[in-house]
Design an enzyme around this catalytic site. Structure first.
Site, PDB file in Angstrom:
ATOM      1  N   GLN A   1       3.875  11.990   3.191  1.00 52.10           N
ATOM      2  CA  GLN A   1       4.486  11.235   2.098  1.00 52.10           C
ATOM      3  C   GLN A   1       5.311  12.145   1.201  1.00 52.10           C
ATOM      4  O   GLN A   1       6.393  11.765   0.732  1.00 52.10           O
ATOM      5  CB  GLN A   1       3.407  10.509   1.291  1.00 52.10           C
ATOM      6  CG  GLN A   1       3.954   9.554   0.241  1.00 52.10           C
ATOM      7  CD  GLN A   1       4.702   8.368   0.845  1.00 52.10           C
ATOM      8  OE1 GLN A   1       4.416   7.953   1.961  1.00 52.10           O
ATOM      9  NE2 GLN A   1       5.655   7.814   0.111  1.00 52.10           N
TER      10      GLN A   1
ATOM     11  N   SER B   1       1.270   5.870  -2.596  1.00 47.83           N
ATOM     12  CA  SER B   1       1.789   5.053  -1.504  1.00 47.83           C
ATOM     13  C   SER B   1       0.684   4.320  -0.761  1.00 47.83           C
ATOM     14  O   SER B   1      -0.328   4.917  -0.387  1.00 47.83           O
ATOM     15  CB  SER B   1       2.543   5.945  -0.504  1.00 47.83           C
ATOM     16  OG  SER B   1       2.896   5.208   0.654  1.00 47.83           O
TER      17      SER B   1
ATOM     18  N   HIS C   1       0.868   3.459   2.207  1.00 48.16           N
ATOM     19  CA  HIS C   1       0.805   3.993   3.564  1.00 48.16           C
ATOM     20  C   HIS C   1      -0.293   5.048   3.713  1.00 48.16           C
ATOM     21  O   HIS C   1      -0.782   5.289   4.814  1.00 48.16           O
ATOM     22  CB  HIS C   1       2.157   4.576   3.962  1.00 48.16           C
ATOM     23  CG  HIS C   1       3.165   3.543   4.320  1.00 48.16           C
ATOM     24  ND1 HIS C   1       3.168   2.883   5.532  1.00 48.16           N
ATOM     25  CD2 HIS C   1       4.209   3.019   3.608  1.00 48.16           C
ATOM     26  CE1 HIS C   1       4.170   2.017   5.561  1.00 48.16           C
ATOM     27  NE2 HIS C   1       4.816   2.077   4.411  1.00 48.16           N
TER      28      HIS C   1
ATOM     29  N   GLU D   1      10.869  -5.435  -0.368  1.00 50.97           N
ATOM     30  CA  GLU D   1      10.746  -4.839   0.962  1.00 50.97           C
ATOM     31  C   GLU D   1      10.212  -5.890   1.935  1.00 50.97           C
ATOM     32  O   GLU D   1       9.004  -6.016   2.134  1.00 50.97           O
ATOM     33  CB  GLU D   1       9.803  -3.627   0.936  1.00 50.97           C
ATOM     34  CG  GLU D   1      10.346  -2.450   0.140  1.00 50.97           C
ATOM     35  CD  GLU D   1       9.531  -1.183   0.351  1.00 50.97           C
ATOM     36  OE1 GLU D   1       8.491  -1.241   1.056  1.00 50.97           O
ATOM     37  OE2 GLU D   1       9.925  -0.136  -0.196  1.00 50.97           O
TER      38      GLU D   1
END
Length: 274
Positions: A99, A125, A127, A184
């Site tokens: 990241q 994040s 993710h 997104e």
């Protein structure tokens, strides 16, 4: 089709068949419902913490990983929408190092304005949780940061079915002031069912859902979601400074997730006679 009804409240029925659980404060940072954003970074990250829980999000792409439950539900979702080769995963789990590199590279290549819109700060994040997946329409020249995932065709079929399999479209158009991230349409987050369907039906962001659940505290009335004969009971438990005790009916299936803010979300599955 999955149908549900929510917005009702009821008191938890308590019987003598209880077990007591003790939840450590640090456990608020773990679970499918953790809120990760600019205000609530990931906590106590260990380099190898996720490794044993991660599996490929798609067998065709061994390097794109998710937590096991999220990966399994993504596979079921892909089958349900008959995705075939029409859509593919682009980015799943990222380590802190990955990241950081993505953020720095984007600053250099795309500038601050673009990066702050579409790339989360390291440790902020989703993710890094293993619960987020970026999907793309399968075509040439896929953009890693902003892949195409239109509101039509197989991409829209995936999007419409996603809440039934535990996923939400995380960063909605017009909600940037709440999420801190631009729209997104390719980014999906696993939160688990029925939370995904409630979030979708009410049009919530995850931030709004976490706040919404605080209106259903442990000692008060609980949120009730109905799906046929099944009753799912949901409530919020504020975390104590060190340890938090909770009593759960021993024979009733349940899940406990931290919210990464200040407490826990308890989800209990009951049958229609429960």
């Amino acid at each position: 089709m999955i149908s549900g009804r929510f917005g009702e409240k009821m008191k938890t029925d308590i019987d003598n068949n209880l077990k007591k659980l003790v939840l450590e404060r640090r456990e608020i940072y773990k679970g499918d419902l953790i809120l990760v954003n600019r205000q609530n970074p990931l906590q106590d990250i260990q380099p190898d913490e996720y490794n044993y829980r991660l599996i490929p999000a798609d067998d065709r792409y061994e390097g794109i990983l998710l937590k096991k439950t999220a990966a399994n539900m993504l596979s079921r979702l892909m089958t349900a929408c008959r995705a075939g080769d029409g859509i593919i995963p682009v980015s799943g789990f990222r380590s802190t190092v990955e990241q950081q590199k993505l953020f720095i590279d984007s600053l250099r290549e795309n500038g601050e304005e673009f990066t702050f819109k579409y790339v989360a700060f390291p440790n902020h994040s989703e993710h890094q949780t293993g619960l987020a997946i970026d999907m793309a329409e399968n075509k040439e020249n896929i953009d890693f940061i902003c892949p195409s995932f239109p509101y039509e065709g197989i991409c829209q079929s995936f999007r419409e079915l996603a809440p039934k399999y535990g996923f939400i479209e995380r960063y909605q158009k017009g909600r940037e002031g709440i999420t801190g991230i631009s729209h997104e349409p390719w980014h999906f987050r696993y939160v688990g069912y029925p939370h995904s369907l409630i979030i979708h039906t009410k049009g919530f962001t995850l931030e709004e859902y976490i706040d919404f659940l605080k209106g259903y505290p442990c000692e008060g009335e609980h949120l009730i979601f109905r799906n046929g004969e099944q009753i799912i009971e949901i409530y919020y438990l504020e975390a104590s400074a060190q340890q938090t005790g909770i009593c759960i009916e021993d024979i009733t299936p349940y899940q406990i997730s931290g919210n990464n803010v200040d407490g826990f979300i308890i989800t209990i599955w009951r049958n229609g006679n429960g």
